[in-house]
Design a protein around this motif. Structure first.
Motif, short mmCIF file in Angstrom:
data_model
loop_
_atom_site.label_atom_id
_atom_site.label_comp_id
_atom_site.label_asym_id
_atom_site.label_seq_id
_atom_site.Cartn_x
_atom_site.Cartn_y
_atom_site.Cartn_z
N GLN A 130 -7.30 29.23 -6.25
CA GLN A 130 -8.08 30.41 -6.60
C GLN A 130 -8.99 30.12 -7.79
N ALA A 131 -8.47 29.41 -8.78
CA ALA A 131 -9.24 29.13 -10.00
C ALA A 131 -10.45 28.25 -9.72
N ARG A 132 -10.31 27.32 -8.77
CA ARG A 132 -11.41 26.37 -8.55
C ARG A 132 -12.34 26.78 -7.42
N SER A 133 -11.88 27.67 -6.51
CA SER A 133 -12.69 27.95 -5.33
C SER A 133 -13.05 29.41 -5.14
N GLY A 134 -12.25 30.29 -5.73
CA GLY A 134 -12.52 31.71 -5.54
C GLY A 134 -12.03 32.27 -4.21
N LEU A 135 -11.32 31.46 -3.43
CA LEU A 135 -10.78 31.96 -2.17
C LEU A 135 -9.71 33.03 -2.42
N SER A 136 -9.56 33.92 -1.47
CA SER A 136 -8.53 34.95 -1.60
C SER A 136 -7.15 34.33 -1.37
N GLU A 137 -6.13 35.05 -1.83
CA GLU A 137 -4.77 34.56 -1.64
C GLU A 137 -4.43 34.42 -0.17
N SER A 138 -4.88 35.37 0.65
CA SER A 138 -4.58 35.30 2.09
C SER A 138 -5.24 34.08 2.73
N GLU A 139 -6.47 33.76 2.31
CA GLU A 139 -7.15 32.57 2.84
C GLU A 139 -6.41 31.30 2.45
N ILE A 140 -5.96 31.24 1.21
CA ILE A 140 -5.25 30.05 0.73
C ILE A 140 -3.92 29.91 1.47
N ARG A 141 -3.23 31.03 1.68
CA ARG A 141 -1.95 30.96 2.40
C ARG A 141 -2.15 30.47 3.84
N ARG A 142 -3.27 30.83 4.45
CA ARG A 142 -3.55 30.33 5.80
C ARG A 142 -3.75 28.81 5.79
N ILE A 143 -4.43 28.32 4.76
CA ILE A 143 -4.63 26.88 4.65
C ILE A 143 -3.28 26.18 4.45
N ILE A 144 -2.46 26.72 3.57
CA ILE A 144 -1.14 26.13 3.31
C ILE A 144 -0.31 26.12 4.59
N ALA A 145 -0.37 27.21 5.35
CA ALA A 145 0.41 27.32 6.58
C ALA A 145 -0.03 26.29 7.62
N TRP A 166 0.84 -1.20 0.00
CA TRP A 166 0.00 0.00 0.00
C TRP A 166 0.87 1.24 0.00
N ILE A 167 0.54 2.14 -0.93
CA ILE A 167 1.31 3.37 -1.12
C ILE A 167 0.46 4.55 -0.68
N GLY A 168 0.98 5.34 0.25
CA GLY A 168 0.27 6.52 0.72
C GLY A 168 0.47 7.67 -0.25
N LEU A 169 -0.63 8.21 -0.75
CA LEU A 169 -0.61 9.33 -1.69
C LEU A 169 -0.97 10.60 -0.93
N THR A 170 -0.10 11.60 -1.00
CA THR A 170 -0.38 12.84 -0.28
C THR A 170 0.19 14.03 -1.05
N GLY A 171 -0.14 15.22 -0.57
CA GLY A 171 0.30 16.45 -1.22
C GLY A 171 -0.47 17.62 -0.64
N GLY A 172 0.06 18.81 -0.81
CA GLY A 172 -0.61 19.99 -0.29
C GLY A 172 -1.84 20.35 -1.11
N ILE A 173 -2.63 21.28 -0.57
CA ILE A 173 -3.80 21.76 -1.28
C ILE A 173 -3.39 22.32 -2.65
N GLY A 174 -4.16 21.99 -3.68
CA GLY A 174 -3.86 22.48 -5.02
C GLY A 174 -2.74 21.76 -5.74
N THR A 177 1.94 27.85 -7.49
CA THR A 177 1.03 27.00 -8.27
C THR A 177 -0.16 26.58 -7.42
N GLN A 178 0.07 26.23 -6.17
CA GLN A 178 -1.03 25.89 -5.27
C GLN A 178 -2.04 27.03 -5.21
N ILE A 179 -1.53 28.23 -4.99
CA ILE A 179 -2.41 29.39 -4.84
C ILE A 179 -3.21 29.62 -6.12
N ARG A 180 -2.54 29.58 -7.25
CA ARG A 180 -3.22 29.83 -8.53
C ARG A 180 -4.33 28.81 -8.78
N ARG A 181 -4.04 27.55 -8.54
CA ARG A 181 -5.02 26.50 -8.80
C ARG A 181 -6.21 26.58 -7.85
#
Length: 204
Positions: free
Chosen positions: A144-159, A4-12, A138-142
């Motif tokens: 934003q394109a799919r959700s409409g969240l602001s850059e600051s909101e996305i950076r909080r999620i990434i953090a 079993w291989i665990g697949l993971t990655g950050g948002i976007g 790239t995470q932020i751009r993607r």
């Protein structure tokens, strides 16, 4: 025995797209997020303990969990988050193990676990870790394109997620996903052939 291989990655990062490519190739796939949603859906196994710990105020008159209210509660109170994890994680682990038993003879399978790095408890489910990796821009751009969240909101999620370097340090395999969907499909196909060749002899 299935590896079993665990697949993971950050948002976007394109982790869900990568998982879909493995499914297209016929690879057994288990989605930890889907397990979590099922456990908290109507009649879900986690609901009685959530009600006991957090109270009836998080449920409507029909007994349906108010997910937004629960998210707000655990966001505001770290101890509530830990309490919820204590309820959910053992149930998720048990459910995934049951699903693993349904694929005893596959060369390998994929378990899609967003919190694989953040929660080492889940590492016991997998023998290998595959990280889908992209730059933060790239995470932020993607997202934003799919959700409409602001850059600051996305950076909080990434953090709030594991840092990129930490994910990469845990990886056995890293798949860069800065290109097109076709590029990703080609990379997954090559990786699939490698996994098949490496683990087919272990499948009995």
């Amino acid at each position: 025995m299935t590896v079993w291989i665990g697949l993971t990655g950050g948002i976007g990062s394109g982790k869900s797209q990568a998982a879909a490519e493995f499914v297209r190739l016929g690879v057994p796939h288990i989605d930890a997020d889907a397990v979590s949603r099922r456990l908290t859906a109507d009649g879900g196994a986690a609901l009685p303990e959530i009600r006991r710990c957090f109270g009836a105020a998080l449920f409507d008159d029909s007994g349906r969990l108010d997910r937004a209210a629960l998210r707000d509660t655990v966001f505001r109170r770290p101890e509530a988050r830990r309490q919820l994890e204590g309820i959910m994680f053992p149930l998720i682990l048990a459910d995934i193990r049951r699903q693993q038993q349904a694929h005893p003879h596959a060369a390998y399978g994929i378990i899609d676990i967003p919190l694989l790095v953040e929660q080492p408890l889940f590492r016991q489910l997998v023998q290998r870790v595959l990280v889908i990796d992209v730059a933060e821009d790239t995470q932020i751009r993607r997202v934003q394109a799919r959700s409409g969240l602001s850059e600051s909101e996305i950076r909080r999620i990434i953090a709030a997620q594991a840092p990129r370097r930490r994910r990469l340090n845990h990886a056995d395999d890293v798949l860069g996903n800065e290109g097109s969907a076709a590029d990703l499909s080609e990379k997954i196909t090559r990786l699939h052939r490698y996994y098949q060749a490496r683990y087919a002899a272990q499948a009995v």
